[in-house]
Design a protein around this motif. Sequence first.
Motif, PDB file in Angstrom:
ATOM      1  N   TYR A 122      37.123  49.025  56.077  1.00  0.00           N
ATOM      2  CA  TYR A 122      38.268  48.704  55.225  1.00  0.00           C
ATOM      3  C   TYR A 122      39.268  47.802  55.939  1.00  0.00           C
ATOM      4  N   LEU A 123      39.414  47.975  57.240  1.00  0.00           N
ATOM      5  CA  LEU A 123      40.326  47.111  58.004  1.00  0.00           C
ATOM      6  C   LEU A 123      39.883  45.662  57.912  1.00  0.00           C
ATOM      7  N   TYR A 124      38.620  45.401  58.220  1.00  0.00           N
ATOM      8  CA  TYR A 124      38.133  44.023  58.216  1.00  0.00           C
ATOM      9  C   TYR A 124      38.106  43.440  56.808  1.00  0.00           C
ATOM     10  N   ARG A 125      37.745  44.263  55.838  1.00  0.00           N
ATOM     11  CA  ARG A 125      37.721  43.773  54.462  1.00  0.00           C
ATOM     12  C   ARG A 125      39.133  43.424  53.998  1.00  0.00           C
ATOM     13  N   SER A 126      40.091  44.278  54.337  1.00  0.00           N
ATOM     14  CA  SER A 126      41.479  44.046  53.931  1.00  0.00           C
ATOM     15  C   SER A 126      42.086  42.837  54.637  1.00  0.00           C
ATOM     16  N   ALA A 127      41.628  42.586  55.854  1.00  0.00           N
ATOM     17  CA  ALA A 127      42.124  41.436  56.612  1.00  0.00           C
ATOM     18  C   ALA A 127      41.339  40.163  56.300  1.00  0.00           C
ATOM     19  N   HIS A 128      40.372  40.292  55.375  1.00  0.00           N
ATOM     20  CA  HIS A 128      39.547  39.154  54.931  1.00  0.00           C
ATOM     21  C   HIS A 128      38.728  38.536  56.073  1.00  0.00           C
ATOM     22  N   PHE A 132      47.694  41.748  60.547  1.00  0.00           N
ATOM     23  CA  PHE A 132      47.538  42.638  59.394  1.00  0.00           C
ATOM     24  C   PHE A 132      47.895  44.071  59.782  1.00  0.00           C
ATOM     25  N   ASN A 176      46.184  52.095  64.989  1.00  0.00           N
ATOM     26  CA  ASN A 176      45.150  51.168  64.531  1.00  0.00           C
ATOM     27  C   ASN A 176      44.935  50.023  65.519  1.00  0.00           C
ATOM     28  N   LYS A 185      51.157  47.358  58.524  1.00  0.00           N
ATOM     29  CA  LYS A 185      50.738  48.570  57.833  1.00  0.00           C
ATOM     30  C   LYS A 185      51.173  49.841  58.573  1.00  0.00           C
TER      31      LYS A 185
END
Length: 207
Positions: A143-149, A36, A46, A40
């Motif tokens: 936000y990183l973990y949420r966006s990467a599910h 992910f 990151n 980006k």
Amino acid sequence: LSLHDALPIYLYLGRTIMSKQAKTLTSVDVKRILDFIALKKHAARNRAMFLVTLYAGLRVGEVASLRYMDVLDVDNEVRDEIRLDASVTKNNEARTVFVNAKLRKELQYYISVTPYKNLADKLFYTQKNEGFTANTLTQFFHYLYRSAHIDGATSHSGRRTFITTLANKGVSVRLLASLVGHKNISTTQFYIDVNDDMKRKAVELAT
């Protein structure tokens, strides 16, 4: 509500908070996160920030505090030991962070593509060109973990995965506590996620 009546509620809430630990990342999780990140903006930064938590077990506040002079030696090479000042650690005690070969390579690449003006500059900057703080870096990981599910992951997940991975490989709790800056081994034990693989290896020791 009297203090006597409220006490059981406080104790219950305390146990609930303590029992809700950050997710320990699996190898599949790590690959998903890195894949992910690669797609980006600011991928090098990151990736480096994520791997510092995963390969060295640093707290987000410690990661945010890093400066180029903390990480680089006189030859502009990444050090194999990073000295954290007491002012940036949770326990207000200076400690040495040992950097493995894989993380040194990652940081060396990040620095090669991220020019700096002064060695005193922060190692990691936000998109607004401000040095990360513990708070903004915590939000970044959220936000990183949420966006990467990656469900259940928090800014502590890299650190907890670091501890659990080493425990799974037989590193003693006392040594782990020293590596991550815990005063009491009971704190370190709380971080370790006991899993089936650890149990399988444990029972083999009985033969």
